[in-house]
Each structure stands twice: as C-alpha cells, then as structure tokens.
Design a protein around this motif. Sequence first.
Motif, PDB file in Angstrom:
ATOM      1  N   VAL A 485       0.837  -1.210   0.040  1.00  0.00           N
ATOM      2  CA  VAL A 485       0.055   0.007  -0.063  1.00  0.00           C
ATOM      3  C   VAL A 485       0.686   1.214   0.057  1.00  0.00           C
ATOM      4  CG1 VAL A 485      -1.712   1.260   1.072  1.00  0.00           C
ATOM      5  CG2 VAL A 485      -2.004  -1.122   1.238  1.00  0.00           C
ATOM      6  N   ALA A 486       1.985   1.280   0.972  1.00  0.00           N
ATOM      7  CA  ALA A 486       2.814   2.526   0.792  1.00  0.00           C
ATOM      8  C   ALA A 486       3.723   2.721  -0.247  1.00  0.00           C
ATOM      9  CB  ALA A 486       3.659   2.247   1.868  1.00  0.00           C
ATOM     10  N   PHE A 487       3.934   1.547  -0.956  1.00  0.00           N
ATOM     11  CA  PHE A 487       4.702   1.539  -2.267  1.00  0.00           C
ATOM     12  C   PHE A 487       3.837   2.096  -3.277  1.00  0.00           C
ATOM     13  CE2 PHE A 487       6.336  -0.213  -6.200  1.00  0.00           C
ATOM     14  CZ  PHE A 487       7.656   0.246  -6.187  1.00  0.00           C
ATOM     15  N   GLY A 488       2.466   1.769  -3.474  1.00  0.00           N
ATOM     16  CA  GLY A 488       1.701   2.316  -4.298  1.00  0.00           C
ATOM     17  C   GLY A 488       1.312   3.763  -4.246  1.00  0.00           C
ATOM     18  N   ALA A 489       1.163   4.285  -2.960  1.00  0.00           N
ATOM     19  CA  ALA A 489       0.970   5.506  -2.623  1.00  0.00           C
ATOM     20  C   ALA A 489       2.330   6.448  -3.087  1.00  0.00           C
ATOM     21  CB  ALA A 489       0.821   5.771  -1.146  1.00  0.00           C
ATOM     22  N   PRO A 544      -6.045  -1.345  -8.826  1.00  0.00           N
ATOM     23  CA  PRO A 544      -5.491  -0.236  -8.302  1.00  0.00           C
ATOM     24  C   PRO A 544      -4.400  -0.472  -7.436  1.00  0.00           C
ATOM     25  CG  PRO A 544      -7.435  -0.550  -7.126  1.00  0.00           C
ATOM     26  CD  PRO A 544      -7.491  -1.757  -8.058  1.00  0.00           C
ATOM     27  N   ALA A 545      -4.258  -1.591  -6.950  1.00  0.00           N
ATOM     28  CA  ALA A 545      -3.218  -2.005  -5.761  1.00  0.00           C
ATOM     29  C   ALA A 545      -2.471  -3.110  -6.009  1.00  0.00           C
ATOM     30  CB  ALA A 545      -4.289  -2.043  -4.245  1.00  0.00           C
ATOM     31  N   TYR A 546      -1.215  -2.970  -5.390  1.00  0.00           N
ATOM     32  CA  TYR A 546      -0.416  -4.404  -5.411  1.00  0.00           C
ATOM     33  C   TYR A 546      -0.944  -5.544  -4.588  1.00  0.00           C
ATOM     34  CZ  TYR A 546       3.118  -1.611  -8.116  1.00  0.00           C
ATOM     35  OH  TYR A 546       3.721  -0.938  -9.081  1.00  0.00           O
TER      36      TYR A 546
END
Length: 572
Positions: A485-489, A544-546
């Motif tokens: 999640v942090a990587f996507g952000a 949208p997310a990994y």
Amino acid sequence: MESMRRTVAELVADQWGDHRPGLWFEDLVLSHHEVAAGTAARAALLGDLLPPGAEPHVGVLLDNTPEYPLWIGAAALAGAAVAGINPTRRGPELARDILHTECRVLVTERAHLPLLDGLDLPWGSPRGSGAERGGIRLLVTGTEGYEDLLASYTGATPDPGRATPGHRLLLYFTSGSTGAPKAAICSQGRLAAAGLSLVRHFGVRPDDVHYVCMPMFHGNAVIADWAPALAAGAGVALRRRFSASGFLDDVRKYGATYFTYVGRAVQYVLATEPRPDDRDHALRLGFGTEAGAVDAAAFEERFGVRLVEGYGSSEGGAAIQWTPGTPAGAIGRAAPGDDLAVVDPATREECPRAVFDGDGRLLNGDEAMGELVNRGASPFEGYWKNPEADAARRRWGSPGSREAGNGGGWYWTGDLFFRDADGFLYFAGRTDDRLRVDSENLAAAMIENILARYEGADAVAVYAVPDPVAGDQVMATVAGTFAPVAFGAFLAAQPDLGTKMAPRFVRVVERMPVTATNKIHRARLRREGFRCPDPVWWRPPGEPAYRRLSAADAAGLVAEYRERGREELLGR
C-alpha cells in the motif's frame, strides 16, 4: 608523441628510494622503496619463467593482497601482461579464462588452490616447479617454496628500459554476465595516461592514501584507484575483499583519503548502522559508477564525503567526467575534443536532444534515447583474440561510410544515453536495459533513480519482462522492506514517474544478487522474471493496488503467454 608518453614501468621505478609508507594490508606496512624492490624481484623471476617465444602473460588468481599490485608492477618492468583471473568463476569456465589468455605463469594463493583441482590445464612438470615448454608454471604465494624462489632474486633493481607505452599490460575480463567474458587489452601507455589524468582531475597528492576495496581483477580498481596512486606517488591500502561493515574502520585505520566503487558498494555501506562518529575520518572523495543521485546525496550527508559519478567504458573507448554545474541525474559532458554522440543504431543518425517537463520527466524518450558512440579516435585497444567482439565495438560510422574513428569504424559503447539541450549526458542503462512498454521506449536507469527514493529500498533494479501480447512490462527487484500500500502511494506521489513506468511486478529480496564486481546480476533477474524463489507482488491490469502473486496467478500468466505464442520469451 609516443616517445613522450610514460609507461607504468617508469612510474614503478619512480618509487625507488622513497622510504615513506606506501602500501598497507592488514597489519603489514611496506615503504614505496620496498614495493619497488619487491616488484623488481618478481620481474626478474618472471623473466626467467616465461619461455622464449611464448606470449608473455601471467595469470593472477588472487584476492586484493600485496602480491597483486606487486605482480602488475613486475609485469610492467618485464614487458609482460597480467591476466586478471576472477576467483568467482568455476570449473571449465575458470579453465577457459586461463587458457584463452595463454597464461604461462599462474600466481595464486593457498585459499584458491581448490578452484584449480580437476581442471584440464597443461601444468608444467612437476606442478609448482619447473615448467616444460607448453606448460603453465604455478606459483603459490605465502608458501615456503615461493619465498625461497623469490629470495634468489633479492637485490634486483627496477629497470624500466624494457617497456614501451605500447606494451600490453592488462588483460581484464568484461561483460561476463552472458556468454564467455571478453579479455579487454590495456597497454602500459593507456594505464599510465589514465592514472596521470585522474591525478590532474582530482588533485591527487603524494600524501594521499587510496583505499582499494574493489577486486583488482576488474578494471575499476586498477585503472581508477591503483594507477592514479602510482602516478602521484600516493599510498595504497588494500582490502582483501570488499566489506561494508569494515569500510569505515579501514578508512580510519589507514588514513584513506580516496576510494573507488562500482555497483552496489555504496548502498551496502549506507545500509550499515549509523554511528555518531560517521564523519570522523580523512576520506574526502569517492569515484565510481552506479551509486545513483539519491544514494550519493545520502552518502555525503552521512559521511561528509563527495561521490563523483563518472562514466568510462571498461575498454577505454569513451569517457565522461563530472564537472561543476552538472545537473542532478546527469553524468557530465563529453571532454573537449571528444566526439561523443547519442546515436540511433537503426539510422546511425544523432538522436534529438532530450526535452523535460517542469517535473523533470523526459517527454521524448522514444527519439532522444540512443547508444553512446565515440565517432572519433578512441583509446580502445581491442579484445584478446576475439575479432567478433572487436567488430561489434568498432562498427560502421555514418551511413555509407566506414572510415571514421579507430579501426575503421565508430566505437559503440553498448550503453544507452540521452543528451539535454546544454550537452549534458544522462545514463539510461545498457542497450539490453531498454524497455518498450505500449510502444514507448523507457530507460531502466531512469526508473531506478525514481524507485530509489522509496523509503524501504536499500537497492533497486529495474528490467524488462515480456508482455503477453507485445513489447515489455516493467519489473523491479527491491532489496529491503516492502509494503504494497505504501509503495503504491509512493509511486502516485512521484511527479517524474511517467504513466508507463510503474512496475507491473515487484520482487522483494533481502540482498540484491550481484556479480563478482558488485554489479547487479541483471541477466539472472531477467532470466528468472516473476517465476522466482522470492516473494513477488504485482498489479494486474485494471487493479489499483499491488497484491501478492500466487501460484495460480503465475500459472494463469504463463497460460496467457502460451496462448499468444510468447511463452518462449519467458526466461530469456
């Protein structure tokens, strides 16, 4: 003029009579004079060992011990050449390197003797003593027999008169990640000129101490670290093998002021635990490649040491040096008089200059990115008995012409670059690091520089995996910690990350796989792709997310490749 060029043999002889400390290794200290004396003794021994009419080549299969520079200097005085034998090679590959370079003497140490067991090599008879014609004489440093042999030549003085600038001095292997490595040739004149050039460029002084922690079988340690120290009369401190945890202790112990690095070495040092005394040392400069702007800034912030990123093809055909005013992300400009160009290999025409938007995003990568080419005379001296590799480097010049440059053609570096409106050159990766995503050309190095900002990344590698339909998809390997999640952000917050640059797959490893010279083993990463033993996260099309790539996901992907006739591209 040739007669005005210096030789490495002359630089070695210049050490004679200088009784200042000149070489440090663990608890051993030798003066410059003792180094010159030891070099002269080995040169005299080598002169007796090399059979008449044979190629004057001595293989050196050693870690970074004092014997390594002593044997390079000895070869210089004897008019011979050192073939740097990589101790990470094994079996037939190791034998091939020794045989290909036609070594008639092989210098090694006890620790590496097991590597030679069972190899099909024509040892002299008996092994370790006199070499018959056609055999290889084996010398094992640190043994009683070796020391007794050297004692016979004690008292020899360095005589540079046998050497000329054109004498072959180094045969060092390069580009061995795929296929058989090629042995690049470096003459005495080229090595001496490189050392003297770096002395001028960096203001190397006789009271400097150069810390040599990169392996000396590779060109970086010899050309960029040992040679300028020799040319300036500076000292040399050796580390048997690179150690991130031992780096700062060594720098303090030896009073080191200069070091070189390649590959992930800087990232490994940065990954060590910070200490309050990180700036308590004499180190003032690091020179190398592949640290990246983010890690170079972090290194200077933490240790107070400026890292200068340079570019130089291992073979000597092209070089770029940083100068004040070089923008962030750029390597530098071509040196005055150099005819370097970024060329489209298909048309052999120079590529248009790069255009950036306000956030620093390259807008015209498709047309601006090309191979760096030296269109003028280059110091490239060829590969040892490899005409195919020579021809690949010295290819045709402008359309319809084969005249320009050295050897009847331009020097093609095999590296991707682009050039801005002010003439600054930006490294974009190897030619096989180009990615083509949705018909757009992307550079792996540019994406890596962005992903390196991710807080959890100790090291990053970006490379292409085939798309099931056409072209490529972006895959990244991250050494460190990864939170999807942090990587996507993080990706969403990067203004210079193009819409097609975000990785489809992210492989997470504890430690980046590297070659013997600490360069990322990209060929292995590409070959393994998303079918690897480490955790892989991916962002499927339209999601949208990994999320974690499952065995079912991987099987479904392979089935899609198979259905479209592209399964054979996996593991390329």
